[in-house]
Design a protein around this motif. Sequence first.
Motif, mmCIF file in Angstrom:
data_model
loop_
_atom_site.group_PDB
_atom_site.id
_atom_site.type_symbol
_atom_site.label_atom_id
_atom_site.label_comp_id
_atom_site.label_asym_id
_atom_site.label_seq_id
_atom_site.Cartn_x
_atom_site.Cartn_y
_atom_site.Cartn_z
ATOM 1 N N GLU A 540 1.316 -1.080 -0.095
ATOM 2 C CA GLU A 540 -0.484 0.006 -0.071
ATOM 3 C C GLU A 540 1.267 1.445 0.106
ATOM 4 O O GLU A 540 0.585 2.554 -0.815
ATOM 5 N N GLN A 541 1.884 1.225 0.640
ATOM 6 C CA GLN A 541 3.157 2.600 0.414
ATOM 7 C C GLN A 541 3.562 2.586 -0.798
ATOM 8 O O GLN A 541 3.782 3.958 -1.028
ATOM 9 N N CYS A 543 1.939 1.975 -3.529
ATOM 10 C CA CYS A 543 1.011 2.503 -4.539
ATOM 11 C C CYS A 543 0.799 3.564 -4.360
ATOM 12 O O CYS A 543 1.017 4.783 -5.069
ATOM 13 N N GLU A 544 1.105 4.727 -2.409
ATOM 14 C CA GLU A 544 0.768 5.147 -2.717
ATOM 15 C C GLU A 544 1.877 6.584 -3.480
ATOM 16 O O GLU A 544 1.845 7.541 -3.437
ATOM 17 N N GLN A 547 1.590 7.222 -6.730
ATOM 18 C CA GLN A 547 0.617 8.045 -6.911
ATOM 19 C C GLN A 547 0.910 9.410 -7.187
ATOM 20 O O GLN A 547 0.959 10.373 -7.584
ATOM 21 N N THR A 548 1.702 9.449 -6.307
ATOM 22 C CA THR A 548 2.644 11.129 -5.343
ATOM 23 C C THR A 548 3.488 11.462 -6.248
ATOM 24 O O THR A 548 3.209 12.229 -6.430
ATOM 25 N N THR A 563 -3.866 11.523 -11.454
ATOM 26 C CA THR A 563 -4.160 10.745 -10.414
ATOM 27 C C THR A 563 -4.134 9.768 -11.130
ATOM 28 O O THR A 563 -4.358 8.974 -12.323
#
Length: 603
Positions: A540-541, A543-544, A547-548, A563
């Motif tokens: 999940e980190q 994936c974030e 996104q960033t 996005t």
Amino acid sequence: MNRKIYDTIKILSVWTALVVLLAGNITYAHGIAGEAFTPEEQDYITRKKTVKAAVIDDWQPISSLDGKYGAPRGLAVDIIRRFEKETGLTVEYIEANDYMHAIKMAENGQADIAVLAAVYSDEQNTYQLELSDAYLESGMMMLRSKNTDLSDAAKYTVAEIEGYPILSQNPSIIHKPFHTPAECLAAIRAGQVDAMYCDIYTGLSYTQRYTNRELVSIPINVSVQLRFGICTNESAVLKPLLNQTIAGINRNDINESLAYNRTISGKSLGDFVYSYPFEIICVLITISVLTIMSIVIYMRIKNRQSVSIQGYAASYQMFADTVGEAGFKYDYMTDKLSLFGKSANKLAMPSEISNFSAYLERPDKEISLTNQQFEKMLSDGLEQKAYDVELTCKLNNGKWQHFRLTFSVVSTAESYHRPISLLGFLTNAEKAYQEKEQLIKLGMYDNITGLYNRAGAESEIKKRLTPGTDITNDLLLMIDVDHFKHFNDVYGHQCGDAVLKCMGYHLKRIFYKEDILCRWGGDEFMLYIINAAENMESIEQKCEALQTAMKECSYENASLPATLSIGGAIIGSRSVEETFQLADKALYTVKEQGRDAIQIITE
């Protein structure tokens, strides 16, 4: 009694009318891909009955004629046959002389359809035809001779198919028209032109056909769309019918058709000789040498009753010193291998190996041969089934290199035709191997992002699904670039490509090399992550972080934030297909709830 007969006839009449009515409704509602025909389409099918399609020979894997029976084949023909089945129309195939002839036949009404009309992405239709939707989109490639250096050339000549859209208007390029891809390749081989352009699938087909060791292939960042050209008199109804068939074909069917039609059946003897001149010369030389050796051995047996093989050894010594890397001699009676020739010292193997059978069982051996393969070489050599094999050998510098071993197995009447010795020589096959690998790579990777394409990802996932491999902790992620169409519509396709390249860069930077990263199609990406369930927090980190990073994307020094919507699912007890559908559903949920979010199903 008459009354009963009258009633019976009346009932049968009613039932007959109902059956006719229902049959008419069923025919009317059948349609393509489960959709109903419109009244205009139904009327066209009833009235037209037969559609004429102009096909081209020798354009694998898109369109060709079977060399034995003259039957049409290729991806375009497979789609037409599906169209024929779905509509009930009969298709009559007309052979066109070449690409331009097929276009002209459709333009002047001799044919209703030309099976191949190429258009570069974002370019206007220049044909006097209506065009269907694209049934195949492919990158372009350039083929040139290895002996041609274009880097310093002020001008160079490019072979192009007559009527095919011109790829570049660069004034340094001299365009020379030919009728078929085969003629373009022949012109390169003859030195009449410096290079040719073609789509990747056609290029792969022809390089495999000719086993072109003298050709270099270079991918080009240009896409071409292959469509059907439709006569304008027929297009009002025929075009939507064809488009419905194209829309109903899945990518797997297209890949299977391309793979099947890439090969060429029924080649003539002249075509074979033209395609493999170097190999035929080598075979003739080998046969001549073996014939001379056989005569020498026969005379020795007849006159001296000797089993000497000095003539063979001398011949292979000559081959090893002139065209090979090293000579290769195996004594069957003593199980001893000897290497000879002026380049034999390049190999890491000892010059003499006693008990060679035991050496082949060792894990630290410097040759890829196994005992089973070597025994087969001996038996096949005696039966004249094979005279060369491909293998790898370790060099003194520690690297491994691909070689071709050309060999003969010697036996005599005195040995009851059992093998006495195996003699051969090694030639460097590394360059041919790398070229073959590069061509395979071109069909496995996306040329914009550098990630696997769909076919490449499916191939890598299949390798993961070997029996006994635990995939329950593996994760499938589907990622969509939000409002990607906006980038293309507002800023142009080059901007869209820049966003895709940015996505590919950050995926390779953030995720592990072992993960299967793929551009699934358009703006959609697929990630297959191994053993992800063991550390979902880290996933999940990542994936974030992705996104960033994409929110900091830029184009021509201007900020261009993008996005991402991300959906995923752990495989668990499900099949990969079921997990894919679940991940896709999670992605859809994210998009429905406003995009720019992550949803991963771990149950």
